[in-house]
Enzyme design. Sequence first.
Site, PDB file in Angstrom:
ATOM      1  N   GLY A   1       0.925  -1.296  -0.095  1.00 21.95           N
ATOM      2  CA  GLY A   1       0.065  -0.080  -0.211  1.00 21.95           C
ATOM      3  C   GLY A   1       0.860   1.265  -0.027  1.00 21.95           C
ATOM      4  O   GLY A   1       1.092   1.889   0.940  1.00 21.95           O
TER       5      GLY A   1
ATOM      6  N   SER B   1       9.158   5.646 -11.964  1.00 20.95           N
ATOM      7  CA  SER B   1       9.045   5.599 -13.491  1.00 20.95           C
ATOM      8  C   SER B   1      10.319   5.816 -13.999  1.00 20.95           C
ATOM      9  O   SER B   1      11.416   6.493 -13.278  1.00 20.95           O
ATOM     10  CB  SER B   1       8.116   6.797 -13.900  1.00 20.95           C
ATOM     11  OG  SER B   1       8.765   7.853 -13.841  1.00 20.95           O
ATOM     12  N   ASN B   2      10.680   5.512 -15.392  1.00 22.43           N
ATOM     13  CA  ASN B   2      12.047   5.866 -15.895  1.00 22.43           C
ATOM     14  C   ASN B   2      12.301   7.356 -15.812  1.00 22.43           C
ATOM     15  O   ASN B   2      13.512   7.660 -15.853  1.00 22.43           O
ATOM     16  CB  ASN B   2      11.986   5.259 -17.357  1.00 22.43           C
ATOM     17  CG  ASN B   2      12.088   3.472 -17.270  1.00 22.43           C
ATOM     18  OD1 ASN B   2      12.043   2.933 -16.228  1.00 22.43           O
ATOM     19  ND2 ASN B   2      12.505   3.024 -18.411  1.00 22.43           N
ATOM     20  N   GLU B   3      11.368   8.189 -15.883  1.00 22.31           N
ATOM     21  CA  GLU B   3      11.649   9.682 -16.047  1.00 22.31           C
ATOM     22  C   GLU B   3      12.201   9.908 -14.467  1.00 22.31           C
ATOM     23  O   GLU B   3      13.155  10.488 -14.369  1.00 22.31           O
ATOM     24  CB  GLU B   3      10.652  10.310 -16.109  1.00 22.31           C
ATOM     25  CG  GLU B   3      10.248  10.421 -17.492  1.00 22.31           C
ATOM     26  CD  GLU B   3       9.270   9.089 -18.113  1.00 22.31           C
ATOM     27  OE1 GLU B   3       9.000   8.340 -17.167  1.00 22.31           O
ATOM     28  OE2 GLU B   3       9.263   8.830 -19.124  1.00 22.31           O
TER      29      GLU B   3
ATOM     30  N   GLU C   1      13.717  -3.459  -4.652  1.00 26.38           N
ATOM     31  CA  GLU C   1      12.595  -3.726  -5.799  1.00 26.38           C
ATOM     32  C   GLU C   1      13.588  -3.357  -7.326  1.00 26.38           C
ATOM     33  O   GLU C   1      13.503  -4.147  -8.320  1.00 26.38           O
ATOM     34  CB  GLU C   1      11.407  -2.630  -5.957  1.00 26.38           C
ATOM     35  CG  GLU C   1      10.442  -3.070  -6.736  1.00 26.38           C
ATOM     36  CD  GLU C   1       9.333  -2.052  -6.877  1.00 26.38           C
ATOM     37  OE1 GLU C   1       9.148  -1.091  -5.948  1.00 26.38           O
ATOM     38  OE2 GLU C   1       8.145  -2.429  -7.400  1.00 26.38           O
TER      39      GLU C   1
END
Lengths: 378, 398
Positions: free
Chosen positions: B127, B383-385, B244
């Site tokens: 969560g 995110s890749n950004e 991760e």
Amino acid sequence: MDFDFSDEQLLLKTSVDRLIADAYGDFEQRKTYQAEPAGWSAALWARYAGLGLLGMPFAEADGGFGGGPVETMIVMEAIGRGLVVEPYLATVVLGGGIVRLGGDAAQRARILPQIAAGDLRMAFAHVERQARYDLFDVATTARREGSGFVLHGGKGVVLHGDSADLLVVSARTAGARRDGQGISLFLVDAAAPGVLRRGYPTQDGLRAAEIVFDGVRVAASAMIGAADAALPLIEQVTDSAIAALAAEAVGAMTVLQDITVEYLRTRQQFGVAIGSFQALQHRAADMLVELEQARSMAMYAAMMAEAPDAAQRRAALAAAKVQMNDSSRALGQASIQLHGGIAMTRDYKAGHYFKRLTMIESLFGDSDHHLRQLAAVN
Amino acid sequence: MDLRFTAEELAFRDSVRAFFETAIPADIRRLVSEGRHLTKQDIVTAHRILNARGWAVPHWPAEWGGQDWSVVQRYIFQEEMQRAAVPPPLPFNTQMVGPVIARFGSAAQKRRFLPPTANIDIWWCQGFSEPGAGSDLASLKTRAERDGDHYVVNGQKTWTTLAQYADWIFCLVRTDRTAKKQQGISFLLIDMTSPGITVRPIITIDDAHEVNEVFFDNVRVPAEHLVGVENKGWDYAKFLLGNERTGIARVGLSKERVARAKQLARETPSGQGTLWDDAAFRMRVARLEVQLKALEITQLRVVAGSTQGSDKPDPNSSILKIRGSELQQATAELLKDIAGPYALPLPDAADDLSNAPAVAPDWAPYAAPAYFNNRKVSIYGGSNEIQRNIIAKAFLGL
């Protein structure tokens, strides 16, 4: 040099855009059409007929409106914007296109007015599993028997083949599987004995079918054009379809561009609209570059779709399809990425446009296929 | 410098490979290989086979079931798991909450949670993300207010993967609304059967139910389920997200897909022969293999340079995340392209067992959904950004 539409074309564009905005403006409407038995809206089909869209490319003498590839482009771009599920490409561009371009007077008189009136749906049963994207690769056979023919073979991914009333089927009347010569086209009643159809939904929310022809008998008058010599007609109608899909893709990409930019303007992270980040601005700018390159090639495709020199036409449409595929992929992927998770959800529009663009890539030749064609004639 | 594995490491690799190929049911591995969604039972079955062998949580402390493996062995284990298309042990349990509890949890929490977490007797979900807190995770608003010996939790989480199966959820919640963003956040363990929790499915563009929204309406959570220190949750989250990201390159998975793509290309008619006869196609595959080799060695460099037990993720993990996700997407794209026009049928059409003409080949309808689904890998896990921001700031000092 004139990239502008004529007054008549502008009128057509205004009325088509209005109809599609009304019928597809709310994305929920699309789901209700998909839930109909055929997977598309019978009522909308009648409205398309009423507006003259279903007879648009047919000659006035054949009950049509004498439109050309530019009129088809206008209609298809609206179809792309609305993510329309009705079988316009299958019936009007493919099936109707073959009859328009290759049918004799009797065939045109029998079929085209019915299409224009919205009373007849068609599909083009041509692709075979082993053929991949080679148009000349046909294993289905049509054997002469008495005064007619008997068809044997299987066709795959027949767009809207499940709800079609009348099929155009390519079959070999002479030669070997990959010979350019020896292919003929036949009109086959979809309900004829020996026609086995399995309809299914496609990834983009449309429909297609696998169709087996198991000893299907047709009369000699069912043949379209000359025996053994159908390949040029198949190539011509495929080029028309590529031009139409190019316009549809541009319509879909335009919407994706718009909703992505709107999302960048409104989505807040780190206390600001994410559109204020230069990294995302640049990616959105790249999307526009792709879109405008694609739009240019869709116009080029419309201009060349019925060019008299077949070799020039084929090369032009191959080039258009490559640009369309590459732009679709780049713009579609960027749109999902710029949205983030929300565009991965079924309830949000962007993913559906992305899926349609992805499937358009897989129709009538991927970029590898068309680049091979272009390289071969270089 | 020696990039080769030692004889012992090769022997380890062979034993791991043999186990994966014989002990994990072939039908489950096939689903993974085709990029399809597994049932809860599939995931539990594979997880428990691994745990019975002592291999579900090899990177945990030994007293909680970990193996005393070198970083190279861990790497080999992970690569071989992906190569054999074995579903990884549930990452929420083994990669995320398990290591956090093992490192920051109380003795009681370790005793209570770690054994059932290792054996997936408790199914955890994560969560973290909220509708307004995606890339900007620290702006999360779900709040936990102290009420006696309980916290009272209100708010909403989203993108909660497989929450529909979960028994417990580990949450980032705001416990101090006056503190600066990252500083008022705590790490809380919440029983999913608690009154006031609602789970709503989110259906993704591949028509799958993989993620959910989770709503908290005055959910009472015993204070003993706070992990570590109140308002230090952000530190634990960073530790967890570091784990991760190291796993996210998934080189083995991409290599498995390339191997599959070669096999399928040899079976896919094209031109006079098959797609594999096409030089352009083979060059595309070769380019992917080059890129994967570079990523593999980059990953080995990270593995070799990493120190066990560090709670600071190696900034190199951002490079692994970016290129790893790009290659996962490129390989999914490759498989979709092999399907050609047969990318179009929906999977349901292939499963229909009527005697109408078959929709074929049978793997093809799953290729496009896998391609669609894989667009997520450059979005989730930072995110890749965001990864590029990390590289620009942490590496390049910009």
